[in-house]
Design an enzyme around this catalytic site. Structure first.
Site, mmCIF file in Angstrom:
data_model
loop_
_atom_site.group_PDB
_atom_site.id
_atom_site.type_symbol
_atom_site.label_atom_id
_atom_site.label_comp_id
_atom_site.label_asym_id
_atom_site.label_seq_id
_atom_site.Cartn_x
_atom_site.Cartn_y
_atom_site.Cartn_z
ATOM 1 N N LYS A 75 0.835 -1.195 0.000
ATOM 2 C CA LYS A 75 0.000 0.000 0.000
ATOM 3 C C LYS A 75 0.876 1.254 0.000
ATOM 4 C CE LYS A 75 -4.148 -1.760 2.317
ATOM 5 N NZ LYS A 75 -5.038 -1.631 3.485
ATOM 6 N N GLU A 121 -19.323 -8.750 8.880
ATOM 7 C CA GLU A 121 -20.385 -8.103 9.640
ATOM 8 C C GLU A 121 -21.353 -9.098 10.262
ATOM 9 O OE1 GLU A 121 -18.771 -5.269 6.619
ATOM 10 O OE2 GLU A 121 -19.574 -7.308 6.512
ATOM 11 N N ARG A 154 -25.518 -5.661 6.102
ATOM 12 C CA ARG A 154 -24.999 -6.989 5.785
ATOM 13 C C ARG A 154 -25.213 -7.981 6.934
ATOM 14 N NH1 ARG A 154 -19.405 -6.797 2.711
ATOM 15 N NH2 ARG A 154 -20.567 -7.914 1.119
#
Length: 636
Positions: A282, A368, A396
């Site tokens: 990243k 979730e 979700r």
């Protein structure tokens, strides 16, 4: 701009990428990374993830015949390079702004965006569907799902992998973009060499021939398979995927085009489900983002030469910061309190809590559904779980909210962040639906604080209940109300009168405000001499205050920053109908439409939930009622 990016400025489609030789592809990657850095610094957006996928994006478009071959990006916040290479370079100046392009893939935006995304762990499912559709239609195309190691923690990704393994006819390539580990140069070189061999035609043909020869001798075939797995296992964590029926290759350096392109060419010719494990970094190529990829995950505008500006002292705290401080204070006061997040520690304000209470902090990954049921399990054993979750992500885990928490009446507190308009992330992240889908669930309380201090008070109130409670609050700062440090409860289910009308009978309006729209409602009330109630609770609704207002006023206006269909205003109508009270009611909230990305204040104005919009709606609906009062005010 053109002189700064001599090669990139001439590339307008993936076909032109495929015409470049390896040296020019490397140059293209350098220019593309610099362009992304300069572009995002001017508009804001996702930076670290996009800097990390430049070479991978170039390699995919160089090898695959897009858009005929399908690229399906998981989450999609790492697709800026993809957008730039597919004809949207100039459109990047309007990224995530009203009328501009989205920060995520959108099917209506480009034929190269084959599947709209923004939530995680969906790519393998969608790509498998596309691959099987192509096979059933007799179309020869490849489908590629690009999924990050974080998104792979989502249960849906494993469900898709499990399903893909029983479909050897699906020509599906899964690219696992692993940006959470590093490869030392010797291991990287060895992996590149071995992966090239394992994905090449010679090895594939040899493996196929060996299976045919050894099939007559099952013991020898079994031994050969074990030896193959052992050889691959020396450099790769392949057994999990192989056991699921997905061929595994890698890991390889995701920034090395000399490794990526030959391997992708080899894998493009293979049939059946295949997974390529690539490792990226990243923030690659921008030292500040490499050093702190979290800070540069989604920055606003900044100077690339200087980096992110420090936060201004004295700036009002956001609702998220208020929540984070409250959770630390509550955990200090009550040893049963635990904090849970589905991979959103920074976004949900849990950094300090994680540092101060590491044994009571749980990051469950992008999962979730698991987060909700995990909280339920903790509650069963006497803990006081607080699940910090965005409104859009709570969707979700809805079945778990109903089945595992509410039916059992377990004391789980849902701290629902990003409720209402969110701005630049657009429709996929707008917190529009939590009031309608939560208020219909038995046992579950729904609380809507109007400002920062009330947020802290209602969080305390919710946590101290014996059943489940959701406290919804918006992104960003509120009215700037000073936050008291105590852990004060508010009366359960009681609203707060904020303004009383002095208007004559026949012209009295009461505005019932749910959440931070209270402050816009108070501005409007001055113009119409209206009463204002800060409702605080959607469920249990303060029916006594509502009916009192209905019987002492000539019209009611409900205002909420949530879906008007089935929302808090609808709850008021239900109470009035049940009591047999007839009164004109105007329900204001988010419309039955997807909200586009853009500046939050502008979006709020566009949907008529700022003070001017509320006032305009009241005038339009109650013009006859207000006419005498407005005339008198004009004369004065």
């Amino acid at each position: 701009m053109t002189s700064s990016f001599p090669l990139l400025s001439r590339v307008t489609s993936p076909a032109e990428v495929r015409a470049l030789d390896r040296a020019h592809l490397r140059q293209l990657s350098v220019e593309l990374r610099q362009f992304i850095l300069e572009s995002v610094s001017r508009t804001g957006g996702h930076l670290s993830s996009n800097l990390g996928t430049v070479e991978l994006t170039v390699a995919l478009h160089a090898v695959f015949n897009t858009p005929d071959d399908r690229l399906v990006w998981d989450v999609g916040h790492q697709t800026y390079a993809h957008k730039i290479l597919t004809g949207r370079r100039e459109a990047m100046r309007g990224l995530r702004q009203k009328g501009g392009i989205s920060g995520f893939p959108r099917r209506e935006e480009s034929p190269y965006d084959t599947f709209g995304t923004a939530h995680s762990s969906t790519s393998i499912s969608a790509a498998l569907g596309m691959a099987l559709a192509a096979q059933r239609k007799g179309e020869s195309r490849r489908v590629v799902a690009i999924i990050g190691d974080g998104a792979l923690t989502g249960g849906m990704a494993f469900e898709a992998l499990n399903n893909a393994g029983v479909h050897p006819e699906a020509d599906l390539l899964i690219v696992l973009n692993d940006n959470d580990m590093s490869i030392s140069p010797p291991v990287g070189a060895l992996n590149r060499h071995l992966t090239g061999l394992l994905s090449g035609g010679l090895f594939t043909a040899a493996r196929s021939t060996a299976k045919q020869v050894l099939s007559a001798a099952p013991p020898l075939l079994g031994l050969a398979r074990r030896l193959e797995e052992y050889a691959k296992g020396l450099v790769a964590p392949s057994p999990l995927f192989e056991e699921l029926g997905v061929k595994y290759f890698g890991p390889i350096d995701g920034h090395d085009l000399d490794a990526l392109i030959p391997t992708l060419h080899n894998l493009r010719e293979m049939h059946g489900p295949v997974l390529l494990h690539v490792v990226t970094k990243k923030g690659q190529g921008y030292k500040l983002a490499e050093a702190d990829p979290v800070a540069y995950h989604g920055p606003g505008k900044f100077d690339p030469a200087v980096g992110l500006a420090p936060s201004r002292p004295g700036k009002p705290p956001t609702f998220t910061q208020v929540f984070g401080q409250w959770l630390c204070d509550m955990a200090q006061a009550d040893a049963r309190v635990v904090g849970i997040t589905p991979a959103m520690r920074e976004g949900s304000g849990l950094v300090e809590f994680a540092e101060r209470f590491p044994q009571r902090y749980f990051d469950v990954g992008i999962a979730e559904q698991h987060a909700v049921t995990f909280a339920a399990g903790l509650a069963c054993e006497g803990m006081k779980p607080v699940l910090a979750i965005y409104s859009t992500f709570l969707q979700r885990g809805y079945d778990q909210v109903i089945h595992d928490v509410a039916i059992q009446n377990l004391p789980v507190l849902f701290a629902v962040d990003r409720a209402g308009v969110v701005g630049a992330d657009g429709a996929t992240h707008t917190g529009a639906f939590d009031i309608p889908f939560l208020r219909c669930v038995p046992n579950l309380g729904v609380l809507v604080p109007a400002d920062e201090n009330e947020c802290r008070q209602l969080l305390t109130t919710g946590l101290r209940q014996s059943g489940p409670v959701a406290v919804r609050y918006p992104r960003g700062s509120g009215a700037g109300v000073a936050v008291e440090r105590g852990l004060t409860e508010l009366p359960w289910g009681k609203s707060q009168p904020r303004r009383a009308s002095a208007a004559m009978p026949g012209r009295r309006i009461a505005i019932l405000a749910f959440g931070p729209v209270l402050y816009a409602a108070l501005q409007v009330a001055e113009e119409f001499d209206a009463s204002v109630l800060n409702m605080r609770f959607v469920k249990p609704l303060d029916a006594v205050a509502l009916l009192t207002a209905a019987r002492s006023h000539d019209a009611l206006v409900t205002v909420e920053e949530g879906a008007v269909m089935g929302g808090a205003g609808s709850a008021c109508l239900e109470v009035l109908q049940a009591a047999g009270v007839q009164i004109p009611v105007l329900n204001l909230g988010l419309p039955d439409a997807w909200l586009e990305h853009g500046d939050p204040a502008q979006i709020t104005a566009d949907v008529g939930l700022d003070a001017a919009g509320i006032a305009s709606a009241i005038r339009a609906r109650f013009s006859a009622l207000l006419a005498p009062g407005l005339k008198r005010a004009a004369n004065e």
